[in-house]
Design a protein around this motif. Structure first.
Motif, PDB file in Angstrom:
ATOM      1  N   LEU A   1       0.455  -5.372   2.880  1.00  9.99           N
ATOM      2  CA  LEU A   1      -0.899  -5.829   3.181  1.00  9.99           C
ATOM      3  C   LEU A   1      -1.090  -7.211   2.568  1.00  9.99           C
ATOM      4  O   LEU A   1      -0.805  -7.413   1.389  1.00  9.99           O
ATOM      5  CB  LEU A   1      -1.942  -4.865   2.607  1.00  9.99           C
ATOM      6  CG  LEU A   1      -3.405  -5.324   2.698  1.00  9.99           C
ATOM      7  CD1 LEU A   1      -3.862  -5.362   4.155  1.00  9.99           C
ATOM      8  CD2 LEU A   1      -4.314  -4.418   1.866  1.00  9.99           C
TER       9      LEU A   1
ATOM     10  N   VAL B   1      -6.578   0.642   3.114  1.00 10.40           N
ATOM     11  CA  VAL B   1      -6.380  -0.719   3.625  1.00 10.40           C
ATOM     12  C   VAL B   1      -7.501  -1.173   4.567  1.00 10.40           C
ATOM     13  O   VAL B   1      -7.680  -2.378   4.771  1.00 10.40           O
ATOM     14  CB  VAL B   1      -5.021  -0.872   4.337  1.00 10.40           C
ATOM     15  CG1 VAL B   1      -3.875  -0.583   3.393  1.00 10.40           C
ATOM     16  CG2 VAL B   1      -4.950  -0.010   5.581  1.00 10.40           C
TER      17      VAL B   1
ATOM     18  N   ARG C   1      -7.558  -9.461   6.793  1.00  5.74           N
ATOM     19  CA  ARG C   1      -6.471  -8.622   6.285  1.00  5.74           C
ATOM     20  C   ARG C   1      -5.361  -8.534   7.332  1.00  5.74           C
ATOM     21  O   ARG C   1      -5.628  -8.295   8.518  1.00  5.74           O
ATOM     22  CB  ARG C   1      -6.976  -7.223   5.937  1.00  5.74           C
ATOM     23  CG  ARG C   1      -8.020  -7.222   4.823  1.00  5.74           C
ATOM     24  CD  ARG C   1      -8.420  -5.819   4.426  1.00  5.74           C
ATOM     25  NE  ARG C   1      -9.610  -5.839   3.587  1.00  5.74           N
ATOM     26  CZ  ARG C   1     -10.225  -4.752   3.130  1.00  5.74           C
ATOM     27  NH1 ARG C   1      -9.732  -3.541   3.418  1.00  5.74           N
ATOM     28  NH2 ARG C   1     -11.310  -4.859   2.391  1.00  5.74           N
TER      29      ARG C   1
ATOM     30  N   PRO D   1       0.810  -1.231   0.000  1.00  7.81           N
ATOM     31  CA  PRO D   1       0.000   0.000   0.000  1.00  7.81           C
ATOM     32  C   PRO D   1       0.841   1.278   0.000  1.00  7.81           C
ATOM     33  O   PRO D   1       0.444   2.277  -0.574  1.00  7.81           O
ATOM     34  CB  PRO D   1      -0.810  -0.114   1.292  1.00  7.81           C
ATOM     35  CG  PRO D   1      -0.771  -1.551   1.656  1.00  7.81           C
ATOM     36  CD  PRO D   1       0.535  -2.068   1.166  1.00  7.81           C
TER      37      PRO D   1
ATOM     38  N   MET E   1      -1.833   4.574   5.682  1.00  8.14           N
ATOM     39  CA  MET E   1      -2.449   3.322   5.255  1.00  8.14           C
ATOM     40  C   MET E   1      -3.977   3.444   5.190  1.00  8.14           C
ATOM     41  O   MET E   1      -4.617   2.861   4.307  1.00  8.14           O
ATOM     42  CB  MET E   1      -2.030   2.182   6.172  1.00  8.14           C
ATOM     43  CG  MET E   1      -0.530   1.907   6.123  1.00  8.14           C
ATOM     44  SD  MET E   1      -0.040   0.327   6.835  1.00  8.14           S
ATOM     45  CE  MET E   1      -0.426  -0.781   5.480  1.00  8.14           C
TER      46      MET E   1
ATOM     47  N   GLN F   1       2.348  -2.438   9.211  1.00  3.53           N
ATOM     48  CA  GLN F   1       2.408  -0.982   9.104  1.00  3.53           C
ATOM     49  C   GLN F   1       3.810  -0.423   9.344  1.00  3.53           C
ATOM     50  O   GLN F   1       4.542  -0.885  10.214  1.00  3.53           O
ATOM     51  CB  GLN F   1       1.446  -0.364  10.127  1.00  3.53           C
ATOM     52  CG  GLN F   1       1.399   1.151  10.094  1.00  3.53           C
ATOM     53  CD  GLN F   1       0.988   1.747  11.404  1.00  3.53           C
ATOM     54  OE1 GLN F   1       0.016   1.325  11.999  1.00  3.53           O
ATOM     55  NE2 GLN F   1       1.740   2.734  11.883  1.00  3.53           N
TER      56      GLN F   1
ATOM     57  N   ILE G   1      -2.253  -6.397   8.228  1.00  2.02           N
ATOM     58  CA  ILE G   1      -1.672  -5.087   7.951  1.00  2.02           C
ATOM     59  C   ILE G   1      -0.319  -4.979   8.647  1.00  2.02           C
ATOM     60  O   ILE G   1      -0.232  -5.020   9.877  1.00  2.02           O
ATOM     61  CB  ILE G   1      -2.600  -3.962   8.439  1.00  2.02           C
ATOM     62  CG1 ILE G   1      -3.958  -4.037   7.738  1.00  2.02           C
ATOM     63  CG2 ILE G   1      -1.947  -2.593   8.244  1.00  2.02           C
ATOM     64  CD1 ILE G   1      -5.011  -3.111   8.335  1.00  2.02           C
TER      65      ILE G   1
END
Length: 392
Positions: free
Chosen positions: A63, A155, A133, A57, A150, A137, A135
């Protein structure tokens, strides 16, 4: 709900690997917005698991999406990946190899735990309802923070709930800390420049001494919380920077000051910002000086969704020992997980990671910070059981 699905064996098999991942990441830390190698490492691991749609992303985030074979909701998990500009002082065999950079907040562990969860859940696509999902980060440690970027990248679009975990070095290993409602504080800062009139120290009558003014302002600002904030509210204001002078016989023209403000209430946040401006203006005017002031909104308070918190607490009680849950009070730390919670209901949870020997326990952001690696298995279990309870 998949309470009958037994994943204990899979979790046990993955634990040694998450320890390896965590140690590799600890040896190779990267600062906020510079997590290129870290993101590449995470990306390659996720691709190797199969059944995941893996994207980037932002330049230094990752992601992964697991689409279940059955209809259902969308659940998101988040782990942060960045390290801090700190020289490590531990004796760990996998201590940082990068001078002046260290995983001193546990983000290496967060990343490893979520990688482990993705590996296990990617094999269970046939029982997953909806979507999960994962994530990974970037830049939690440096404002404006990676979470905000994000969110802007979409996302969490379409996500129904989001869960974040954080290792806590000062909570007992084996405990999982939860807090419904506000959990972390609004974390703001201010910068102040006082502009006086420089001169020789032997002739103060011909000068406007900004050090004197700054000293008075320091005292006044430290009275704001006590005098202007309702006693039922929690708030902290601290002047933490004061720069002035270059010689003992010279009154400088300028002083630079700065500080930190922590609050939970948006109203209190605004009151303190207004009071700083008002008090500075009055003191400076009384001396015939001038000033430049900026109040900088930082990360907003993490406010845990009450319903999601209750759901996760029930999951903990189902899958862990009866005394695992630890209800804690909100604390004054800052966290950009709040950016996700402005868009999606969710909960931020603490995983105890202290050592039995207290001499090894140091606070976050300390050069000797370390976590009890037994905590990683607990976080992994919580990720997996939460996913299988809410999405299968």
């Amino acid at each position: 709900m998949s309470s009958t699905l037994n994943v204990a064996k899979e979790i046990e098999q993955v634990v040694p690997q998450i320890l390896q991942w965590r140690r590799y990441l600890h040896e190779n830390p990267e600062l906020s917005y510079e997590e290129y190698a870290t993101a590449d490492f995470v990306y390659k691991q996720l691709i190797s698991f199969g059944n995941l749609i893996v994207t980037r992303p932002t330049k230094t985030s990752v992601l992964a999406v697991l689409k279940g074979h059955l209809p259902g909701d969308c659940l998101a998990f988040r782990a942060d990946m960045d390290a801090l500009p700190i020289q490590e002082e531990t004796d760990l065999p996998f201590a940082s190899k990068v001078a002046g950079v260290m995983h001193a907040c546990g983000h290496d562990g967060h990343t490893a735990m979520l990688l482990g969860a993705a590996k296990i859940l990617s094999t269970l696509q046939h029982v997953i309802k909806g979507e999960i999902r994962f994530i990974f980060q970037h830049a939690e440690e440096l404002f404006p923070g990676g979470a905000k970027e994000m969110v802007a990248a979409g996302v969490v679009d379409g996500v129904d709930r989001i869960i974040g975990l954080h290792l806590f070095s000062m909570l007992p290993t084996g405990k999982i800390a939860i807090c419904a409602g506000p959990f972390t504080a609004n974390s703001d800062t201010f910068d102040l420049e006082i502009i006086g009139k420089g001169g020789h120290s032997s002739q103060p009558q011909d000068s406007i001494n900004p050090i004197l003014i700054g000293s008075q302002i320091t005292n006044v600002l430290h009275q704001i919380v006590a005098q202007k904030v309702d006693a039922k509210e929690r708030a902290v204001l601290a002047v933490t920077e004061f720069y002035a002078g270059s010689a003992k016989n010279i009154i400088p023209e300028r002083v630079a000051m700065g500080g930190s403000v922590r609050t939970f209430s948006q109203q209190v946040r605004e009151v303190i910002a207004q009071q700083i401006e008002q008090q500075v203006k009055h003191v400076v005017a009384a001396h015939g000086a001038d000033y430049k002031l900026s109040y900088n909104d930082g990360y907003s308070s993490v406010v845990n969704d009450v319903q999601t918190t209750a759901l996760v607490e029930e999951i903990i009680r189902q899958h862990f020992e009866p005394d695992t849950v630890l209800h804690i009070e909100p604390f004054m730390g800052g966290e950009d997980f709040s950016a996700f919670l402005t868009k999606v209901p969710g909960v931020f949870i603490g995983i105890g990671a202290a050592f039995d020997d207290e001499t090894f326990n140091y606070p976050h952001h300390h050069p000797k910070f370390a976590v009890n690696e037994d905590a990683l298995a607990i976080g992994l279990q919580l990720f997996v059981h939460t996913a299988l309870t809410l999405n299968s």
